[in-house]
Design an enzyme around this catalytic site. Structure first.
Site, PDB file in Angstrom:
ATOM      1  N   LYS A  30      27.411  34.805 -40.304  1.00 10.56           N
ATOM      2  CA  LYS A  30      28.417  36.401 -40.036  1.00 10.56           C
ATOM      3  C   LYS A  30      28.420  37.540 -41.282  1.00 10.56           C
ATOM      4  CE  LYS A  30      30.489  33.174 -36.804  1.00 10.56           C
ATOM      5  NZ  LYS A  30      31.471  32.382 -36.392  1.00 10.56           N
TER       6      LYS A  30
ATOM      7  N   PHE B 165      42.600  36.288 -29.209  1.00  7.99           N
ATOM      8  CA  PHE B 165      41.139  37.292 -30.405  1.00  7.99           C
ATOM      9  C   PHE B 165      39.942  37.288 -30.137  1.00  7.99           C
ATOM     10  CE2 PHE B 165      39.941  32.404 -29.543  1.00  7.99           C
ATOM     11  CZ  PHE B 165      38.829  32.374 -29.683  1.00  7.99           C
TER      12      PHE B 165
ATOM     13  N   ARG C 119      24.934  22.099 -36.030  1.00  9.86           N
ATOM     14  CA  ARG C 119      26.340  21.886 -35.669  1.00  9.86           C
ATOM     15  C   ARG C 119      27.084  21.016 -37.503  1.00  9.86           C
ATOM     16  NH1 ARG C 119      28.472  25.455 -32.719  1.00  9.86           N
ATOM     17  NH2 ARG C 119      30.375  23.450 -31.956  1.00  9.86           N
TER      18      ARG C 119
ATOM     19  N   THR D 222      34.911  24.141 -37.134  1.00  9.79           N
ATOM     20  CA  THR D 222      35.179  25.491 -37.051  1.00  9.79           C
ATOM     21  C   THR D 222      35.836  26.326 -37.815  1.00  9.79           C
ATOM     22  OG1 THR D 222      34.479  25.906 -34.171  1.00  9.79           O
ATOM     23  CG2 THR D 222      35.585  27.372 -35.345  1.00  9.79           C
TER      24      THR D 222
ATOM     25  N   ARG E 150      30.524  25.321 -43.852  1.00 15.83           N
ATOM     26  CA  ARG E 150      32.582  25.763 -43.893  1.00 15.83           C
ATOM     27  C   ARG E 150      33.380  24.436 -44.966  1.00 15.83           C
ATOM     28  NH1 ARG E 150      31.690  25.786 -37.432  1.00 15.83           N
ATOM     29  NH2 ARG E 150      30.845  28.199 -37.234  1.00 15.83           N
TER      30      ARG E 150
ATOM     31  N   ASN F 140      34.617  32.312 -40.770  1.00 16.67           N
ATOM     32  CA  ASN F 140      33.771  30.907 -40.942  1.00 16.67           C
ATOM     33  C   ASN F 140      32.127  31.155 -41.704  1.00 16.67           C
ATOM     34  OD1 ASN F 140      33.018  31.607 -38.659  1.00 16.67           O
ATOM     35  ND2 ASN F 140      34.098  29.826 -37.885  1.00 16.67           N
TER      36      ASN F 140
ATOM     37  N   HIS G  39      27.584  30.276 -37.820  1.00 19.52           N
ATOM     38  CA  HIS G  39      27.606  29.700 -36.130  1.00 19.52           C
ATOM     39  C   HIS G  39      26.492  29.123 -35.470  1.00 19.52           C
ATOM     40  CE1 HIS G  39      27.970  30.704 -31.915  1.00 19.52           C
ATOM     41  NE2 HIS G  39      26.754  30.819 -31.508  1.00 19.52           N
TER      42      HIS G  39
END
Length: 149
Positions: A9, A57, A85, A91, A102, A112, A115
């Site tokens: 991100k 959000f 994952r 998350t 993370r 975070n 993705h």
């Protein structure tokens, strides 16, 4: 070989974490079959996160992922979705274990860093949203014989 979609991100790009994240993916034995850096359009962001469109959000999420460049990747490997994952961690970075992306690199749920698709269906949809099939290069890694039976 299973495929999944991964995005570093804008916060991860701005914090110069792309190399660290790519390194973790490759060290786990996964292949990067496609990679692109760009600023996601608002339309693409809304489509990408459409399952969250009714959540409070959603607007801030779309604004965030379109606020600067992100790095989109197609990752291949046995159990690629589940492995990515696990590599990413929870998350919410507060809940993410040390050793995960993370857990080690993110500090806030809204920022975070990364993705990854959560299921085969979302992986297929997200890959198709961000890449043409002709842009994806499946290839044998030199260490495949040492990674897979």
């Amino acid at each position: 070989m299973e495929r999944t979609y991964v995005m570093v991100k804008p916060d991860g790009v701005q914090r110069c974490l792309v190399g660290e994240i790519v390194s973790r993916i490759e060290k786990k034995g996964l292949k990067i079959a496609a990679l692109r850096m760009n600023v996601m359009t608002e339309a693409a962001a809304k489509e990408h996160y459409k399952e969250h469109s009714e959540r409070p959000f959603f607007g801030s999420l779309v604004s965030f992922v379109t606020s600067g460049p992100s790095v989109s990747m197609v990752i291949e490997g046995n159990n690629a979705i589940k492995i990515m994952r696990a590599i990413n961690g929870a998350t919410n970075p507060v809940d993410a274990l040390p050793g995960t992306i993370r857990g080690d690199l993110a500090v806030d749920m809204g920022r975070n860093v990364v993705h990854a698709s959560d299921a085969p269906e979302s992986a297929e949809r997200e890959i198709g949203l961000h890449f043409e099939e002709s842009e994806i290069s499946g290839y044998p890694r030199a260490d495949d014989e040492w990674l897979y039976e």
